[in-house]
Design a protein around this motif. Structure first.
Motif: not given
Ligand SMILES: Cc1cc2nc3c(=O)[nH]c(=O)nc-3n(C[C@H](O)[C@H](O)[C@H](O)COP(=O)(O)OP(=O)(O)OC[C@H]3O[C@@H](n4cnc5c(N)ncnc54)[C@H](O)[C@@H]3O)c2cc1C
Length: 364
Positions: A66-69, A241-256
């Motif tokens: 989806l295009v969130f905008r 979760y992959l969090l999204n609000k203006d930017v995204f924050l993707l969990p890629i493992g451990d604390q990263f």
């Protein structure tokens, strides 16, 4: 092959090597095209530089339907997404590596989004991709006053993908590490010859944003876009979760986590900038006000086209030259379908989708 090249190749087999296809570029487009041609039984030569720093290598690897905008489906997503998933899954089996992961995207709402989502999910073409509307549970550190919408997406580890495909293809193709120089290309009615040593029936350019310098495809209005990403270490907090609000924050493992991405049409260097870093961190702080450690900062350039559609097809005047490019910000979703389209054009002369044909830009 032209008679003169053929006789040269028969008399000097070490000097002239013959192929069905020559593929240039080692990013997503080149990897998929080289793979598909090899699977179709073609004899392929693949000329590529190190993919380090390519758009594919830098990419976050997200696939979001989806295009969130506007909360609209992505272009052709009903065709593209199933093809992409089954293609990458098949490739994973062949490479013996897993690089595609399912992930739920949590779009954190702004003050108008809840209304938009409630209205739009009445449409089946939108609701089929939406898992639910609510809020991210058990996460007191997350700022989400208007709740969140949840969408089923994917994350593809592009660095692992590039390595796995190269390892697979290195057993089957002739791979030349280096830069393809168009001034060393000769064309005849039957094919192409490169550096007086390689002959092929067709040549497929998959040069990413470097296509802006192409001697052949410069009639296409490329509009490359620089993007920057941060790798963060965040202690004492965890999200799946992959969090999204203006930017995204993707969990890629451990604390990263991977934080991205910026869009810059002016500066096309691959140098990370302080301005982009500040911008990304401020946007993150607006929904996750935690201390974070920046462990890596990367930049790359997305190969995009002015009309925001990819390009695949023949050159209108040079019948042995083709292009696969313009994958923009959604290359991972588009490339499996687009490379299949080009494969069928090259091998079976099947007409290519008019929306992606480079002819749409050709003016005599
Ligand atoms: C910051 C950022 C984040 C992104 N995030 C996502 C995302 O989450 N999801 C998504 O789907 N897409 C994302 N993308 C976009 C994605 O990376 C591109 O759509 C896709 O990878 C482009 O692949 P490509 O093969 O066309 O180009 P590239 O990956 O750039 O590959 C082209 C390759 O060809 C080489 N080359 C060029 N000219 C020559 C030559 N003459 N001889 C030899 N080699 C040559 C280049 O050096 C390069 O290695 C992102 C891009 C960036 C920059």
């Amino acid at each position: 092959m032209p008679a003169v090249w053929l006789s040269l190749s028969q008399n000097s087999p070490d000097i002239l090597k013959q192929f069905d296809q020559l593929v240039v570029g080692g990013g997503l487009a080149g990897s998929l095209m080289a793979y598909r041609l090899w699977k179709a039984g073609q004899k392929v030569c693949w000329i590529k530089t190190s993919p380090h720093g390519s758009s594919t290598d830098v990419a976050a690897g997200l696939i979001n339907p989806l295009v969130f905008r506007y909360l609209t489906p992505v272009w052709k997503v009903e065709t593209l997404l199933p093809q992409a998933v089954s293609f990458y899954r098949q490739l994973e089996v062949e490479c013996g590596r897993q690089f595609l992961h399912e992930i739920t995207v949590a779009k954190l709402f702004g003050d108008q989004d809840q209304v938009l989502w409630q209205r739009k999910i009445r449409l089946p073409k939108v609701s089929r991709w939406v898992e639910s509307i609510g809020a991210v549970a058990d996460d007191p550190k997350l700022i989400q006053p208007w709740g969140a919408g949840f969408v089923n997406g994917y994350w593809l580890d592009t660095t692992m993908f590039l390595l796995a495909v190269e390892q697979l293809l290195s057993q089957h193709l002739n791979i030349i590490e280096g830069y393809f120089d168009s001034s060393k290309l000769e064309q005849s009615e039957e094919g192409i010859m490169y550096e007086n040593s390689i002959i092929a029936k067709k040549l497929i350019f998959c040069e990413g944003w470097n296509a802006v310098n192409s001697s052949f495809f410069n009639f296409i209005p490329f509009r490359p876009v620089k993007g920057e990403l941060l790798t963060l270490k965040i202690k004492d907090w965890k999200s799946n979760y992959l969090l999204n609000k203006d930017v995204f924050l993707l969990p890629i493992g451990d604390q990263f986590y991977c934080l991205g991405a910026t869009y810059d049409w002016g500066d096309l260097s691959d140098t990370p900038t302080e301005a982009a870093k500040t911008d990304l961190l401020e946007k993150l702080k607006a929904f996750l006000p935690l201390g974070v450690e920046v462990v890596e900062h990367r930049a790359g350039v997305r190969p995009a086209v002015a009309d925001r559609r990819p390009v695949a097809g023949w050159h209108p005047e040079f019948p042995h030259l083709a292009i696969l490019n313009g994958l923009g910000a959604r290359g991972l979703l588009i490339a499996p379908w687009l490379s299949q389209q080009l494969l069928e054009l090259i091998l079976n002369d099947k007409e290519i989708d008019a929306e992606v044909n480079p002819l749409r830009f050709w003016k005599k």
